[in-house]
Design a protein around this motif. Structure first.
Motif, PDB file in Angstrom:
ATOM      1  N   ILE A 137       7.474 -13.799   0.735  1.00 23.18           N
ATOM      2  CA  ILE A 137       6.877 -13.748   2.066  1.00 23.18           C
ATOM      3  C   ILE A 137       6.577 -12.285   2.357  1.00 23.18           C
ATOM      4  CG2 ILE A 137       7.264 -14.282   4.512  1.00 23.18           C
ATOM      5  CD1 ILE A 137       9.353 -16.366   3.488  1.00 23.18           C
ATOM      6  N   TRP A 138       5.328 -11.970   2.504  1.00 24.74           N
ATOM      7  CA  TRP A 138       4.927 -10.565   2.636  1.00 24.74           C
ATOM      8  C   TRP A 138       3.935 -10.395   3.775  1.00 24.74           C
ATOM      9  CZ3 TRP A 138       6.136  -6.856  -1.277  1.00 24.74           C
ATOM     10  CH2 TRP A 138       6.713  -7.364  -2.433  1.00 24.74           C
ATOM     11  N   LYS A 139       3.920  -9.144   4.289  1.00 21.13           N
ATOM     12  CA  LYS A 139       2.773  -8.733   5.089  1.00 21.13           C
ATOM     13  C   LYS A 139       1.748  -8.289   4.055  1.00 21.13           C
ATOM     14  CE  LYS A 139       4.378  -5.559   7.839  1.00 21.13           C
ATOM     15  NZ  LYS A 139       4.358  -4.411   8.628  1.00 21.13           N
ATOM     16  N   LYS A 140       0.469  -8.558   4.305  1.00 22.29           N
ATOM     17  CA  LYS A 140      -0.558  -8.223   3.306  1.00 22.29           C
ATOM     18  C   LYS A 140      -0.480  -6.755   2.893  1.00 22.29           C
ATOM     19  CE  LYS A 140      -4.365 -11.435   3.335  1.00 22.29           C
ATOM     20  NZ  LYS A 140      -4.104 -12.479   4.319  1.00 22.29           N
ATOM     21  N   GLU A 141      -0.314  -5.879   3.889  1.00 26.18           N
ATOM     22  CA  GLU A 141      -0.290  -4.440   3.587  1.00 26.18           C
ATOM     23  C   GLU A 141       0.840  -4.103   2.616  1.00 26.18           C
ATOM     24  OE1 GLU A 141      -0.274  -5.650   6.645  1.00 26.18           O
ATOM     25  OE2 GLU A 141      -2.042  -4.823   7.630  1.00 26.18           O
ATOM     26  N   ASP A 142       2.019  -4.664   2.909  1.00 24.15           N
ATOM     27  CA  ASP A 142       3.178  -4.354   2.066  1.00 24.15           C
ATOM     28  C   ASP A 142       2.921  -4.823   0.645  1.00 24.15           C
ATOM     29  OD1 ASP A 142       4.480  -3.324   4.174  1.00 24.15           O
ATOM     30  OD2 ASP A 142       5.737  -5.076   4.562  1.00 24.15           O
ATOM     31  N   TYR A 143       2.361  -6.022   0.559  1.00 28.25           N
ATOM     32  CA  TYR A 143       2.129  -6.581  -0.773  1.00 28.25           C
ATOM     33  C   TYR A 143       1.170  -5.690  -1.560  1.00 28.25           C
ATOM     34  CZ  TYR A 143       1.106  -9.864  -4.503  1.00 28.25           C
ATOM     35  OH  TYR A 143       0.970 -10.440  -5.741  1.00 28.25           O
ATOM     36  N   LEU A 144       0.083  -5.281  -0.893  1.00 27.78           N
ATOM     37  CA  LEU A 144      -0.941  -4.516  -1.616  1.00 27.78           C
ATOM     38  C   LEU A 144      -0.420  -3.149  -2.038  1.00 27.78           C
ATOM     39  CD1 LEU A 144      -4.021  -5.574   0.505  1.00 27.78           C
ATOM     40  CD2 LEU A 144      -3.465  -6.292  -1.820  1.00 27.78           C
ATOM     41  N   ASN A 145       0.326  -2.518  -1.148  1.00 30.00           N
ATOM     42  CA  ASN A 145       0.895  -1.218  -1.520  1.00 30.00           C
ATOM     43  C   ASN A 145       1.857  -1.367  -2.690  1.00 30.00           C
ATOM     44  OD1 ASN A 145      -0.257   0.759   0.130  1.00 30.00           O
ATOM     45  ND2 ASN A 145       0.905   0.020   1.876  1.00 30.00           N
ATOM     46  N   TRP A 146       2.675  -2.394  -2.619  1.00 27.61           N
ATOM     47  CA  TRP A 146       3.663  -2.656  -3.664  1.00 27.61           C
ATOM     48  C   TRP A 146       2.951  -2.958  -4.986  1.00 27.61           C
ATOM     49  CZ3 TRP A 146       4.522  -7.696  -5.844  1.00 27.61           C
ATOM     50  CH2 TRP A 146       5.648  -7.794  -6.655  1.00 27.61           C
ATOM     51  N   MET A 147       1.942  -3.818  -4.910  1.00 19.52           N
ATOM     52  CA  MET A 147       1.237  -4.216  -6.127  1.00 19.52           C
ATOM     53  C   MET A 147       0.483  -3.040  -6.727  1.00 19.52           C
ATOM     54  SD  MET A 147       0.671  -6.222  -8.415  1.00 19.52           S
ATOM     55  CE  MET A 147       1.590  -7.630  -7.921  1.00 19.52           C
ATOM     56  N   TYR A 148      -0.079  -2.203  -5.870  1.00 27.48           N
ATOM     57  CA  TYR A 148      -0.814  -1.042  -6.356  1.00 27.48           C
ATOM     58  C   TYR A 148       0.095  -0.158  -7.222  1.00 27.48           C
ATOM     59  CZ  TYR A 148      -3.679   3.079  -6.449  1.00 27.48           C
ATOM     60  OH  TYR A 148      -4.421   4.136  -6.883  1.00 27.48           O
ATOM     61  N   GLU A 149       1.287   0.096  -6.710  1.00 28.43           N
ATOM     62  CA  GLU A 149       2.223   0.927  -7.483  1.00 28.43           C
ATOM     63  C   GLU A 149       2.606   0.258  -8.793  1.00 28.43           C
ATOM     64  OE1 GLU A 149       5.426   3.168  -5.439  1.00 28.43           O
ATOM     65  OE2 GLU A 149       4.588   2.214  -3.665  1.00 28.43           O
ATOM     66  N   ASN A 150       2.806  -1.064  -8.721  1.00 32.19           N
ATOM     67  CA  ASN A 150       3.143  -1.788  -9.957  1.00 32.19           C
ATOM     68  C   ASN A 150       2.017  -1.663 -10.976  1.00 32.19           C
ATOM     69  OD1 ASN A 150       5.745  -3.116  -9.599  1.00 32.19           O
ATOM     70  ND2 ASN A 150       4.767  -4.126  -7.885  1.00 32.19           N
ATOM     71  N   LEU A 151       0.791  -1.798 -10.484  1.00 34.59           N
ATOM     72  CA  LEU A 151      -0.344  -1.787 -11.414  1.00 34.59           C
ATOM     73  C   LEU A 151      -0.514  -0.426 -12.079  1.00 34.59           C
ATOM     74  CD1 LEU A 151      -2.962  -3.913  -9.439  1.00 34.59           C
ATOM     75  CD2 LEU A 151      -1.688  -4.582 -11.489  1.00 34.59           C
ATOM     76  N   ILE A 152      -0.348   0.640 -11.298  1.00 36.50           N
ATOM     77  CA  ILE A 152      -0.536   1.938 -11.978  1.00 36.50           C
ATOM     78  C   ILE A 152       0.657   2.246 -12.883  1.00 36.50           C
ATOM     79  CG2 ILE A 152      -2.252   2.968 -10.422  1.00 36.50           C
ATOM     80  CD1 ILE A 152      -0.021   4.619  -9.296  1.00 36.50           C
ATOM     81  N   ALA A 153       1.820   1.697 -12.529  1.00 34.65           N
ATOM     82  CA  ALA A 153       2.967   1.860 -13.442  1.00 34.65           C
ATOM     83  C   ALA A 153       2.672   1.139 -14.754  1.00 34.65           C
ATOM     84  CB  ALA A 153       4.227   1.298 -12.796  1.00 34.65           C
ATOM     85  N   ILE A 154       2.132  -0.072 -14.651  1.00 29.53           N
ATOM     86  CA  ILE A 154       1.833  -0.858 -15.862  1.00 29.53           C
ATOM     87  C   ILE A 154       0.768  -0.149 -16.684  1.00 29.53           C
ATOM     88  CG2 ILE A 154       0.787  -3.025 -16.657  1.00 29.53           C
ATOM     89  CD1 ILE A 154       2.236  -4.409 -14.295  1.00 29.53           C
TER      90      ILE A 154
END
Ligand SMILES: C[S@@+](CC[C@H](N)C(=O)[O-])C[C@H]1O[C@@H](n2cnc3c(N)ncnc32)[C@H](O)[C@@H]1O
Length: 647
Positions: A137-154
């Protein structure tokens, strides 16, 4: 605190991929708080201490890592490990919490059970309760920020010509595509629609597909996937030409386009039956982008009905959101060659690693939850894989997984009350102390990795915003942390900047949790027998499970009273053996990495799996080993493990 920070993909900050610094994104994806991500990205990926937990089979490069995606990437980058293919199926921001059904096993000490055991158990009769696995369960902003960091880490640990498959759905997929475009600039994009079957209810367009975004380079490995024949629906779409020959359009031709008819089987005249038989043979296709769950991805699927992914019962490991092996077979065989490294950073049930291993690839499985790590471990042992299990000490999964840790904290903080008037939602709750009055308590949200490290910006918000906003008279607040940037620096910052009289006490959450996690008690006896050693479990006591089952019974009882129905509570026997899922013996070491010399797992129907080999035998309360056991490990049905040295 992280040992150090590892830079993300070079040039990310200066280059293209920051949310705010390209014009397109400034218009399209400008959402609250996306600036917060800058500082963390500049700082790098947090690299934590990593503990080897277990080696299974022969030494190999295959890894199962318990930890967050970002800290796992920091570790891999530090080790110089690169991957060729990534498949991720992260939380979808679906608005749901995912739970696992925990089944009680048979108690071998109860003769009745053994007698009935000869018959197949009816699943409905199995006693079970639920444990939360992860929240989505996420706020869209939180999800996108979180996912962005994951993606550049990957991206930081992908080979330059590697490919990534990102499995997502309608909830957040369209935003995620924009993030992917930013991070994977210069890659070719394809979209796969996986028609997974009806996944949603309701009259208005219920969900029936998920999307897989594919980003690959022109020189990435690619081998066109095989398509397993056509379903009735598709053969009906075969067309007849003027001479009555059946053909499909643009298949196995060069050039493509509608004007190219491809006659089936080198222009031989075929009857419809022959055409269908031909079409049903496996044949390479160009990258066909609609994968139809039941008909195409695997012909053998059972239709499990609405709301479940269509995997076969055989591969069902009981992990909510588990994807079918056939899906991963297609992804992995299309975009990797033998010996290449395939990684999944949200590994769940371990389908990616299992299939990668079957197909002769190397694998890396990462997940934050203990249940995922145990599920993939057991699944890979059955598949006879070699691998090492590592645990990243990033502090997020103190109690099984972040979701359960958050729930546990409500009970653990002595005297904590939630929802008090005058205490905003920023605070986890407050404690009322006889001398110090109301003490608001801050706890980082462990489900959001961005709140994990207590740093100056967070402290700044607390002292310059939240202390001022308190509507009750307060002398002290407690700020819990799971991870802290630099405690001395933070204390100095508080001293110099706190304009209020309110004391800010910093406390480590880990101490709180470690103090209360009580180990299970194993009462056992090892004796030498003719051809080895026999260890008999006489009694097993798990206070954690007894408490959990007590809560389940209480809730069930109240609900059935309200509905006027009879409730059958779960009753645990005195021996408690029905609470055991796995017993392993280590005949090599009394400390350090675990090495199972022999182990048995009891599946939910009570059948014993010995060293990964399934049987139709029921457990008799014993485990036999050739070697003298030096340590015993027991995993309870909720996944807690207790290890004891055998004297
Ligand atoms: C949708 S499930 C993956 C299912 C998987 N593809 C399968 O077939 O079983 C998402 C997984 O991501 C894990 N997860 C959530 N946040 C994570 C994080 N920050 N790092 C690593 N894993 C995470 C959850 O524990 C969960 O197992």
């Amino acid at each position: 605190m992280p040992v150090k920070y590892i830079p993300y993909y070079p040039n990310t900050v200066e280059g293209q991929a920051i949310l705010d610094n390209i014009t397109r994104t400034q218009r399209v994806l400008r959402y609250r708080e996306n600036d917060k991500v800058y500082d963390r990205i500049k700082r790098g990926m947090p690299f934590y201490e990593v503990e080897p937990i277990e080696t299974v089979g022969e030494p190999s490069e295959n890894l199962v890592i318990r930890g967050e995606c970002i800290s796992a990437c920091a570790y891999l980058k530090e080790q110089g490990i690169k991957v060729d293919l990534v498949y991720i199926d992260p939380p979808f921001a679906s608005g749901a919490d995912y739970a696992k059904k925990v089944f009680l096993r048979k108690n071998p000490k109860i003769a009745d059970n053994i007698a009935v055991a000869k018959q197949e158990m009816d699943m409905e009769e199995l006693k079970a309760f639920e444990e939360k696995m992860y929240g989505d369960i996420w706020k869209k902003e939180d999800y996108l920020n979180w996912m962005y960091e994951n993606l550049i880490a990957i991206k930081s640990i992908m080979n330059d010509n590697g490919s990534i498959y990102f499995h997502i759905d309608l909830n957040i997929g369209h935003y995620a595509k924009i993030l992917m475009d930013e991070v994977f600039v210069g890659y070719e994009f394809n979209e796969i629609v996986w028609v997974c079957g009806l996944m949603g209810f309701g009259d208005i367009y219920p969900k029936a597909h998920e999307t897989i975004f594919v980003y690959r380079k022109a020189d990435s490995y690619f081998h066109a996937p095989y398509r397993r024949g056509y379903s009735e629906r598709i053969t009906n779409a075969l067309q007849k030409d003027s001479e009555g020959w059946y053909y499909t359009r643009g298949r196995e031709t060069s050039g493509g386009g509608n004007n190219l008819k491809t006659y089936i089987c080198n222009n031989q005249k075929l009857s419809k039956e022959e055409a269908i038989a031909e079409a049903n043979k496996n044949r390479p296709q160009s990258a066909w982008s609609v994968w139809i769950g039941k008909d195409d991805i695997a012909n053998s699927y059972g239709d499990y009905g609405v709301g479940t992914y269509a995997y076969t019962e055989k591969e069902n490991v009981g992990y909510a959101t588990q994807k079918p092996e056939a899906l991963l077979q297609r992804v992995i065989s299309a975009s990797s060659d033998k010996e290449m490294v395939v990684a999944d950073f949200f590994g769940g049930s371990g389908v990616t690693s299992k299939v990668a291993n079957d197909l002769g690839r190397k694998f890396i499985h990462v997940d934050i939850g203990i249940n995922s790590i145990q599920t993939v471990r057991d699944r890979l042992i059955e598949a006879k894989a070699n691998f090492q299990i590592l645990e990243i000490k990033d502090g997020v999964s103190l109690f099984r997984n972040p979701q359960q840790t958050m729930d546990k904290l409500k009970m653990l903080i002595p005297g904590l009350l939630q929802g008090l008037p005058g205490i905003s939602k920023f605070w986890f709750g407050a404690v009322i102390h006889s001398k110090e009055g109301t003490i608001p308590v801050y706890v980082p949200n462990l489900l959001n990795s961005q709140e994990k490290v207590l740093d100056i910006p967070t402290i700044n918000i607390i002292i310059n915003q939240e202390l001022q906003n308190l509507e009750v008279n307060v002398k002290k607040v407690i700020v819990y942390y799971i991870d802290i940037d630099d405690q001395k620096e933070l204390e100095k910052f508080i001293k110099e900047n706190n304009a209020t009289e309110i004391e800010v006490a910093l406390k480590d959450l880990k101490n709180l949790l470690h103090d209360v996690v009580i180990e299970d008690i194993i009462d056992f006896k090892t004796t030498q027998i003719n051809d080895g050693f026999e260890t008999e479990i006489k009694k097993f006591i798990s206070d954690r499970l007894i408490q959990k089952i007590g809560e389940f019974n209480q809730k069930g009882n109240l609900q059935s009273i309200a509905k006027g129905k009879k409730f059958n509570p779960i009753i645990i026997s005195e021996e408690g053996l029905e609470l055991i899922e796995l017993i392993a013996l280590d005949g090599e070491n009394t400390e350090g990495q675990w090495h199972s010399t022999t182990e048995i797992k009891i599946d939910k129907l009570g059948y014993v799996i010995t060293n990964g080999v399934k049987s139709k035998n029921f457990w008799d309360g014993k485990i036999i080993s050739d070697k003298k056991p030096l340590r015993i490990k027991v995993r309870n049905i909720s996944g807690d493990e207790t290890i004891k040295v055998i004297e």
